[in-house]
Write a protein that holds these residues in place. Structure first.
Motif, PDB file in Angstrom:
ATOM      1  N   SER A   7      -4.177 -26.198  -3.465  1.00  0.00           N
ATOM      2  CA  SER A   7      -4.642 -25.485  -2.280  1.00  0.00           C
ATOM      3  C   SER A   7      -3.916 -24.158  -2.131  1.00  0.00           C
ATOM      4  O   SER A   7      -4.522 -23.135  -1.802  1.00  0.00           O
ATOM      5  N   ALA A   8      -2.617 -24.146  -2.375  1.00  0.00           N
ATOM      6  CA  ALA A   8      -1.834 -22.915  -2.265  1.00  0.00           C
ATOM      7  C   ALA A   8      -2.293 -21.900  -3.306  1.00  0.00           C
ATOM      8  O   ALA A   8      -2.436 -20.699  -3.016  1.00  0.00           O
ATOM      9  N   CYS A   9      -2.550 -22.351  -4.525  1.00  0.00           N
ATOM     10  CA  CYS A   9      -3.019 -21.458  -5.593  1.00  0.00           C
ATOM     11  C   CYS A   9      -4.397 -20.900  -5.251  1.00  0.00           C
ATOM     12  O   CYS A   9      -4.680 -19.725  -5.458  1.00  0.00           O
ATOM     13  N   ALA A  10      -5.262 -21.735  -4.729  1.00  0.00           N
ATOM     14  CA  ALA A  10      -6.603 -21.298  -4.370  1.00  0.00           C
ATOM     15  C   ALA A  10      -6.549 -20.272  -3.247  1.00  0.00           C
ATOM     16  O   ALA A  10      -7.268 -19.265  -3.262  1.00  0.00           O
ATOM     17  N   LEU A  11      -5.683 -20.515  -2.252  1.00  0.00           N
ATOM     18  CA  LEU A  11      -5.519 -19.584  -1.134  1.00  0.00           C
ATOM     19  C   LEU A  11      -4.973 -18.248  -1.630  1.00  0.00           C
ATOM     20  O   LEU A  11      -5.464 -17.178  -1.242  1.00  0.00           O
ATOM     21  N   ALA A  12      -3.980 -18.284  -2.523  1.00  0.00           N
ATOM     22  CA  ALA A  12      -3.407 -17.050  -3.069  1.00  0.00           C
ATOM     23  C   ALA A  12      -4.469 -16.268  -3.849  1.00  0.00           C
ATOM     24  O   ALA A  12      -4.568 -15.042  -3.731  1.00  0.00           O
ATOM     25  N   ALA A  13      -5.274 -16.956  -4.636  1.00  0.00           N
ATOM     26  CA  ALA A  13      -6.322 -16.296  -5.408  1.00  0.00           C
ATOM     27  C   ALA A  13      -7.358 -15.674  -4.484  1.00  0.00           C
ATOM     28  O   ALA A  13      -7.824 -14.556  -4.700  1.00  0.00           O
ATOM     29  N   LEU A  14      -7.709 -16.414  -3.423  1.00  0.00           N
ATOM     30  CA  LEU A  14      -8.685 -15.921  -2.472  1.00  0.00           C
ATOM     31  C   LEU A  14      -8.174 -14.682  -1.756  1.00  0.00           C
ATOM     32  O   LEU A  14      -8.875 -13.692  -1.615  1.00  0.00           O
ATOM     33  N   LEU A  15      -6.916 -14.714  -1.329  1.00  0.00           N
ATOM     34  CA  LEU A  15      -6.338 -13.571  -0.620  1.00  0.00           C
ATOM     35  C   LEU A  15      -6.193 -12.358  -1.534  1.00  0.00           C
ATOM     36  O   LEU A  15      -6.420 -11.225  -1.120  1.00  0.00           O
ATOM     37  N   SER A  16      -5.804 -12.577  -2.779  1.00  0.00           N
ATOM     38  CA  SER A  16      -5.640 -11.432  -3.680  1.00  0.00           C
ATOM     39  C   SER A  16      -6.990 -10.805  -4.000  1.00  0.00           C
ATOM     40  O   SER A  16      -7.090  -9.609  -4.243  1.00  0.00           O
ATOM     41  N   ALA A  17      -8.047 -11.589  -4.002  1.00  0.00           N
ATOM     42  CA  ALA A  17      -9.372 -11.048  -4.267  1.00  0.00           C
ATOM     43  C   ALA A  17      -9.869 -10.216  -3.100  1.00  0.00           C
ATOM     44  O   ALA A  17     -10.711  -9.348  -3.262  1.00  0.00           O
ATOM     45  N   CYS A  18      -9.320 -10.453  -1.909  1.00  0.00           N
ATOM     46  CA  CYS A  18      -9.768  -9.741  -0.724  1.00  0.00           C
ATOM     47  C   CYS A  18      -9.050  -8.412  -0.531  1.00  0.00           C
ATOM     48  O   CYS A  18      -9.448  -7.611   0.297  1.00  0.00           O
ATOM     49  N   THR A  19      -7.977  -8.216  -1.245  1.00  0.00           N
ATOM     50  CA  THR A  19      -7.261  -6.957  -1.065  1.00  0.00           C
ATOM     51  C   THR A  19      -8.022  -5.840  -1.746  1.00  0.00           C
ATOM     52  O   THR A  19      -8.723  -6.046  -2.734  1.00  0.00           O
ATOM     53  N   THR A  20      -7.899  -4.674  -1.219  1.00  0.00           N
ATOM     54  CA  THR A  20      -8.566  -3.521  -1.824  1.00  0.00           C
ATOM     55  C   THR A  20      -7.520  -2.634  -2.466  1.00  0.00           C
ATOM     56  O   THR A  20      -6.399  -2.499  -1.963  1.00  0.00           O
ATOM     57  N   ALA A  21      -7.893  -2.066  -3.558  1.00  0.00           N
ATOM     58  CA  ALA A  21      -6.986  -1.151  -4.252  1.00  0.00           C
ATOM     59  C   ALA A  21      -6.893   0.135  -3.447  1.00  0.00           C
ATOM     60  O   ALA A  21      -7.846   0.541  -2.786  1.00  0.00           O
ATOM     61  N   ALA A  22      -5.743   0.731  -3.509  1.00  0.00           N
ATOM     62  CA  ALA A  22      -5.562   2.018  -2.828  1.00  0.00           C
ATOM     63  C   ALA A  22      -6.498   3.033  -3.464  1.00  0.00           C
ATOM     64  O   ALA A  22      -6.687   3.030  -4.676  1.00  0.00           O
ATOM     65  N   PRO A  23      -7.109   3.883  -2.653  1.00  0.00           N
ATOM     66  CA  PRO A  23      -8.028   4.867  -3.237  1.00  0.00           C
ATOM     67  C   PRO A  23      -7.253   5.805  -4.166  1.00  0.00           C
ATOM     68  O   PRO A  23      -6.111   6.158  -3.905  1.00  0.00           O
ATOM     69  N   LYS A  24      -7.922   6.160  -5.267  1.00  0.00           N
ATOM     70  CA  LYS A  24      -7.287   7.070  -6.213  1.00  0.00           C
ATOM     71  C   LYS A  24      -7.199   8.452  -5.590  1.00  0.00           C
ATOM     72  O   LYS A  24      -8.149   8.933  -4.980  1.00  0.00           O
ATOM     73  N   LYS A  25      -6.044   9.060  -5.776  1.00  0.00           N
ATOM     74  CA  LYS A  25      -5.887  10.421  -5.293  1.00  0.00           C
ATOM     75  C   LYS A  25      -6.439  11.354  -6.342  1.00  0.00           C
ATOM     76  O   LYS A  25      -6.131  11.229  -7.514  1.00  0.00           O
ATOM     77  N   GLU A  26      -7.279  12.272  -5.915  1.00  0.00           N
ATOM     78  CA  GLU A  26      -7.833  13.239  -6.848  1.00  0.00           C
ATOM     79  C   GLU A  26      -6.816  14.336  -7.095  1.00  0.00           C
ATOM     80  O   GLU A  26      -6.058  14.709  -6.193  1.00  0.00           O
ATOM     81  N   ALA A  27      -6.820  14.845  -8.308  1.00  0.00           N
ATOM     82  CA  ALA A  27      -5.921  15.954  -8.634  1.00  0.00           C
ATOM     83  C   ALA A  27      -6.329  17.153  -7.797  1.00  0.00           C
ATOM     84  O   ALA A  27      -7.518  17.399  -7.590  1.00  0.00           O
ATOM     85  N   PRO A  28      -5.357  17.881  -7.294  1.00  0.00           N
ATOM     86  CA  PRO A  28      -5.711  19.037  -6.486  1.00  0.00           C
ATOM     87  C   PRO A  28      -6.486  20.053  -7.317  1.00  0.00           C
ATOM     88  O   PRO A  28      -6.194  20.252  -8.492  1.00  0.00           O
ATOM     89  N   GLN A  29      -7.477  20.643  -6.718  1.00  0.00           N
ATOM     90  CA  GLN A  29      -8.276  21.647  -7.403  1.00  0.00           C
ATOM     91  C   GLN A  29      -7.480  22.947  -7.507  1.00  0.00           C
ATOM     92  O   GLN A  29      -6.902  23.403  -6.529  1.00  0.00           O
ATOM     93  N   THR A  30      -7.441  23.498  -8.708  1.00  0.00           N
ATOM     94  CA  THR A  30      -6.796  24.784  -8.891  1.00  0.00           C
ATOM     95  C   THR A  30      -7.796  25.853  -8.484  1.00  0.00           C
ATOM     96  O   THR A  30      -8.900  25.894  -9.033  1.00  0.00           O
ATOM     97  N   PRO A  31      -7.427  26.688  -7.544  1.00  0.00           N
ATOM     98  CA  PRO A  31      -8.387  27.708  -7.134  1.00  0.00           C
ATOM     99  C   PRO A  31      -8.628  28.683  -8.281  1.00  0.00           C
ATOM    100  O   PRO A  31      -7.711  29.044  -8.995  1.00  0.00           O
ATOM    101  N   THR A  32      -9.877  29.069  -8.463  1.00  0.00           N
ATOM    102  CA  THR A  32     -10.172  30.031  -9.512  1.00  0.00           C
ATOM    103  C   THR A  32     -10.022  31.435  -8.953  1.00  0.00           C
ATOM    104  O   THR A  32     -10.317  31.686  -7.786  1.00  0.00           O
ATOM    105  N   SER A  33      -9.552  32.310  -9.796  1.00  0.00           N
ATOM    106  CA  SER A  33      -9.431  33.708  -9.413  1.00  0.00           C
ATOM    107  C   SER A  33     -10.776  34.385  -9.601  1.00  0.00           C
ATOM    108  O   SER A  33     -11.596  33.942 -10.408  1.00  0.00           O
ATOM    109  N   SER A  34     -10.980  35.468  -8.906  1.00  0.00           N
ATOM    110  CA  SER A  34     -12.272  36.147  -8.987  1.00  0.00           C
ATOM    111  C   SER A  34     -12.513  36.777 -10.354  1.00  0.00           C
ATOM    112  O   SER A  34     -13.640  37.123 -10.681  1.00  0.00           O
TER     113      SER A  34
END
Length: 143
Positions: A7-34
């Protein structure tokens, strides 16, 4: 005991499946020069504007710091550093196709920019490069 462990293993598996991964941070955009775009060479002494148009002479700064150019025959390649309204080009490499036309333009252009620095200014749709001796190269932005 065994039931609790399962039961403990099943509960742990269930809870870990419910967690969401942290959103990936996008690399900052390098501004282009004119100036980071493709340019057509319009003035380069001693060559006439007709010669430059016939060669379809271009300087491609859109992927800086990698730079390419075409003067009617071979592709030219170099690197670029930019700071304080100054563009500094590294050594120039080229493909080695045999061409009957535009080689004088290609050689002169490679010598002009290779390992040289230029003050630049943008006027309307033009890029103007001027070296320490006052020599200028003028370009018009590709449409």
């Amino acid at each position: 005991m065994r039931t609790r462990l399962i039961s403990a293993c099943a509960l742990a598996a269930l809870l870990s499946a419910c967690t969401t991964a942290a959103p990936k941070k996008e690399a900052p955009q390098t501004p282009t020069s004119s100036w980071q775009k493709k340019w057509h060479l319009t003035a380069f002494s001693p060559f006439k504007a007709d010669e430059l148009r016939a060669a379809r002479a271009t300087l491609d700064l859109s992927r800086a710091p990698q730079v390419s150019a075409y003067m009617g025959c071979n592709r030219l390649f170099t690197n670029l550093d930019s700071a304080n309204n100054q563009l500094s080009f590294g050594p120039v490499a080229a493909t080695r196709m045999a061409c009957s036309e535009h080689q004088d333009l290609e050689i002169a252009f490679a010598q002009a920019i290779g390992q040289h620095s230029f003050q630049y200014r943008l006027q309307n749709k033009q890029l103007i490069l001027q070296d320490a001796q006052g020599r200028t190269l003028s370009f018009e932005a590709e449409q």
